[in-house]
Enzyme design. Sequence first.
Site, PDB file in Angstrom:
ATOM      1  N   GLY A   1       0.799  -1.226   0.000  1.00 18.83           N
ATOM      2  CA  GLY A   1       0.000   0.000   0.000  1.00 18.83           C
ATOM      3  C   GLY A   1       0.826   1.268   0.000  1.00 18.83           C
ATOM      4  O   GLY A   1       2.019   1.248  -0.278  1.00 18.83           O
TER       5      GLY A   1
ATOM      6  N   LEU B   1       0.353   3.617  -2.204  1.00 21.42           N
ATOM      7  CA  LEU B   1       0.719   3.378  -3.607  1.00 21.42           C
ATOM      8  C   LEU B   1       1.264   4.621  -4.297  1.00 21.42           C
ATOM      9  O   LEU B   1       0.787   5.736  -4.064  1.00 21.42           O
ATOM     10  CB  LEU B   1      -0.501   2.864  -4.371  1.00 21.42           C
ATOM     11  CG  LEU B   1      -1.109   1.574  -3.816  1.00 21.42           C
ATOM     12  CD1 LEU B   1      -2.316   1.162  -4.667  1.00 21.42           C
ATOM     13  CD2 LEU B   1      -0.093   0.447  -3.761  1.00 21.42           C
ATOM     14  N   HIS B   2       2.268   4.401  -5.144  1.00 19.98           N
ATOM     15  CA  HIS B   2       2.852   5.464  -5.962  1.00 19.98           C
ATOM     16  C   HIS B   2       2.948   4.959  -7.397  1.00 19.98           C
ATOM     17  O   HIS B   2       2.479   3.845  -7.703  1.00 19.98           O
ATOM     18  CB  HIS B   2       4.222   5.877  -5.403  1.00 19.98           C
ATOM     19  CG  HIS B   2       5.139   4.709  -5.135  1.00 19.98           C
ATOM     20  ND1 HIS B   2       5.634   3.919  -6.149  1.00 19.98           N
ATOM     21  CD2 HIS B   2       5.617   4.182  -3.980  1.00 19.98           C
ATOM     22  CE1 HIS B   2       6.403   2.984  -5.636  1.00 19.98           C
ATOM     23  NE2 HIS B   2       6.403   3.110  -4.314  1.00 19.98           N
TER      24      HIS B   2
ATOM     25  N   HIS C   1       4.199   1.329  -8.106  1.00 18.35           N
ATOM     26  CA  HIS C   1       3.181   0.279  -7.978  1.00 18.35           C
ATOM     27  C   HIS C   1       2.251   0.292  -9.192  1.00 18.35           C
ATOM     28  O   HIS C   1       1.892  -0.754  -9.732  1.00 18.35           O
ATOM     29  CB  HIS C   1       2.314   0.524  -6.741  1.00 18.35           C
ATOM     30  CG  HIS C   1       3.054   0.461  -5.434  1.00 18.35           C
ATOM     31  ND1 HIS C   1       3.236   1.550  -4.636  1.00 18.35           N
ATOM     32  CD2 HIS C   1       3.642  -0.570  -4.783  1.00 18.35           C
ATOM     33  CE1 HIS C   1       3.895   1.206  -3.543  1.00 18.35           C
ATOM     34  NE2 HIS C   1       4.168  -0.071  -3.602  1.00 18.35           N
TER      35      HIS C   1
ATOM     36  N   GLN D   1       7.379  -9.741   8.178  1.00 20.67           N
ATOM     37  CA  GLN D   1       8.606  -9.355   7.469  1.00 20.67           C
ATOM     38  C   GLN D   1       9.281  -8.134   8.092  1.00 20.67           C
ATOM     39  O   GLN D   1      10.285  -7.654   7.569  1.00 20.67           O
ATOM     40  CB  GLN D   1       8.338  -9.144   5.978  1.00 20.67           C
ATOM     41  CG  GLN D   1       7.514  -7.923   5.647  1.00 20.67           C
ATOM     42  CD  GLN D   1       7.116  -7.913   4.174  1.00 20.67           C
ATOM     43  OE1 GLN D   1       6.345  -8.750   3.711  1.00 20.67           O
ATOM     44  NE2 GLN D   1       7.647  -6.967   3.421  1.00 20.67           N
TER      45      GLN D   1
ATOM     46  N   GLY E   1       8.552  -5.504  -8.610  1.00 20.32           N
ATOM     47  CA  GLY E   1       9.464  -4.462  -9.045  1.00 20.32           C
ATOM     48  C   GLY E   1      10.912  -4.866  -8.797  1.00 20.32           C
ATOM     49  O   GLY E   1      11.232  -5.462  -7.767  1.00 20.32           O
TER      50      GLY E   1
ATOM     51  N   SER F   1       7.375   3.974  -0.827  1.00 19.67           N
ATOM     52  CA  SER F   1       6.382   4.454   0.152  1.00 19.67           C
ATOM     53  C   SER F   1       7.083   5.124   1.329  1.00 19.67           C
ATOM     54  O   SER F   1       6.487   5.941   2.028  1.00 19.67           O
ATOM     55  CB  SER F   1       5.541   3.279   0.655  1.00 19.67           C
ATOM     56  OG  SER F   1       4.995   2.587  -0.442  1.00 19.67           O
ATOM     57  N   ARG F   2       8.354   4.774   1.560  1.00 19.10           N
ATOM     58  CA  ARG F   2       9.078   5.336   2.709  1.00 19.10           C
ATOM     59  C   ARG F   2       9.608   6.742   2.424  1.00 19.10           C
ATOM     60  O   ARG F   2       9.971   7.452   3.361  1.00 19.10           O
ATOM     61  CB  ARG F   2      10.241   4.426   3.100  1.00 19.10           C
ATOM     62  CG  ARG F   2       9.782   3.097   3.698  1.00 19.10           C
ATOM     63  CD  ARG F   2      10.944   2.263   4.196  1.00 19.10           C
ATOM     64  NE  ARG F   2      10.513   1.157   5.040  1.00 19.10           N
ATOM     65  CZ  ARG F   2      10.400  -0.105   4.631  1.00 19.10           C
ATOM     66  NH1 ARG F   2      10.683  -0.435   3.385  1.00 19.10           N
ATOM     67  NH2 ARG F   2      10.000  -1.044   5.471  1.00 19.10           N
TER      68      ARG F   2
HETATM   69  P1  AMP Z   1       5.814  -2.643  -1.610  1.00 13.29           P
HETATM   70  O1  AMP Z   1       4.467  -2.029  -1.476  1.00 13.29           O
HETATM   71  O2  AMP Z   1       6.944  -1.734  -1.247  1.00 13.29           O
HETATM   72  O3  AMP Z   1       5.896  -4.006  -0.965  1.00 13.29           O
HETATM   73  O4  AMP Z   1       6.007  -2.906  -3.164  1.00 13.29           O
HETATM   74  C1  AMP Z   1       5.078  -3.679  -3.897  1.00 13.29           C
HETATM   75  C2  AMP Z   1       5.668  -3.988  -5.245  1.00 13.29           C
HETATM   76  O5  AMP Z   1       5.931  -2.773  -5.944  1.00 13.29           O
HETATM   77  C3  AMP Z   1       7.009  -4.730  -5.144  1.00 13.29           C
HETATM   78  O6  AMP Z   1       7.085  -5.712  -6.157  1.00 13.29           O
HETATM   79  C4  AMP Z   1       7.998  -3.631  -5.352  1.00 13.29           C
HETATM   80  O7  AMP Z   1       9.236  -4.078  -5.856  1.00 13.29           O
HETATM   81  C5  AMP Z   1       7.274  -2.756  -6.359  1.00 13.29           C
HETATM   82  N1  AMP Z   1       7.823  -1.403  -6.330  1.00 13.29           N
HETATM   83  C6  AMP Z   1       8.019  -0.617  -5.243  1.00 13.29           C
HETATM   84  N2  AMP Z   1       8.599   0.534  -5.597  1.00 13.29           N
HETATM   85  C7  AMP Z   1       8.786   0.495  -6.939  1.00 13.29           C
HETATM   86  C8  AMP Z   1       9.345   1.380  -7.906  1.00 13.29           C
HETATM   87  N3  AMP Z   1       9.840   2.566  -7.557  1.00 13.29           N
HETATM   88  N4  AMP Z   1       9.366   0.997  -9.198  1.00 13.29           N
HETATM   89  C9  AMP Z   1       8.864  -0.220  -9.571  1.00 13.29           C
HETATM   90  N5  AMP Z   1       8.321  -1.105  -8.712  1.00 13.29           N
HETATM   91  C10 AMP Z   1       8.278  -0.758  -7.408  1.00 13.29           C
END
Ligand code: AMP
Length: 286
Positions: free
Chosen positions: A31, A33-34, A37, A61, A147, A186-187
């Site tokens: 979540g 989301l940017h 995502h 995790q 990603g 997200s951070r």
């Molecule tokens: P997260 O919400 O951080 O667990 O990320 C969910 C999915 O989005 C994971 O497969 C991440 O690798 C991917 N993701 C996060 N940030 C990016 C980014 N800047 N570019 C492409 N994919 C991303």
Amino acid sequence: MEQLVSRQEMRQWSRDCRQRGHHIGFVPTMGALHDGHLSLVQRALAENDRVVASIFVNPTQFGPHEDFQLYPREPLVDAQRLQEAGCHALFLPGVADIYPDGPLTRIVVPGLEEELCGAFRPGHFQGVATVVAILLHLVGAERAYFGKKDYQQWVLIQRMVRDLAMPVQVVGMATVRESDGLAMSSRNRRLTPEQRPRALALYQGLLAARQAFAAGERQSRVLEERLLAILQQAPVDRVDYVSLRQGDTLTFSPLADNKSVLLVAAHVGGVRLIDNMELAHGSGPP
Ligand code: AMP
């Protein structure tokens, strides 16, 4: 867009899709989301009849002193963004939906999970592998999208899926960056205006190393030092690692080649940032 919460709802949606002959694409997220995502959602929409994204901040995790409580949560805004992107369903389970009897069974990927981020976040990748396996089983997708921003996670998930003969294709997507190059995360929103320019050192250092590679430098140690020097100049507050690895297996090699990836994790303020770059990418013919 349908909103699904329980295991039963998720499974039923998936069964209904398959009965209609639809192929399902799946985008697991935590979540906040940017556009990174959303790039996964867009690719999934292009390649599948139906797309479901999940939002689950997975407690297993996060280490005891990590940012589980601080992790941004904004499901209403996220749902809006997914709907606008054309996503067909959102799976938004609670902890009890994912771990009805508490988390016990764990997936271990030795050799990959203790490396790099795993050395600094013990147990992190067991939590990731296990929750991704649970989600993949519940969703029953043809394809799942990850990603390369989380490069180690991407390599590990591919290996888990192969080893366990899970019937899903894992698709890896390029890192989406802010206009100045900072990898979207997200951070990032927790960076203060003072910290934000210092965070950019990860990208700038990776670029400098890639330029050195393009100019003919092949010593892994020299390429790593090129990145490290820029991190120290910024300065970032702490470097967890800077490491050049083989892209497909994440094994070490003293000499870089066209399959090499340079990975970095560093802290700026209270925020732990990761980034990486495939050295041959965009650097012209070998
Ligand atoms: P997260 O919400 O951080 O667990 O990320 C969910 C999915 O989005 C994971 O497969 C991440 O690798 C991917 N993701 C996060 N940030 C990016 C980014 N800047 N570019 C492409 N994919 C991303």
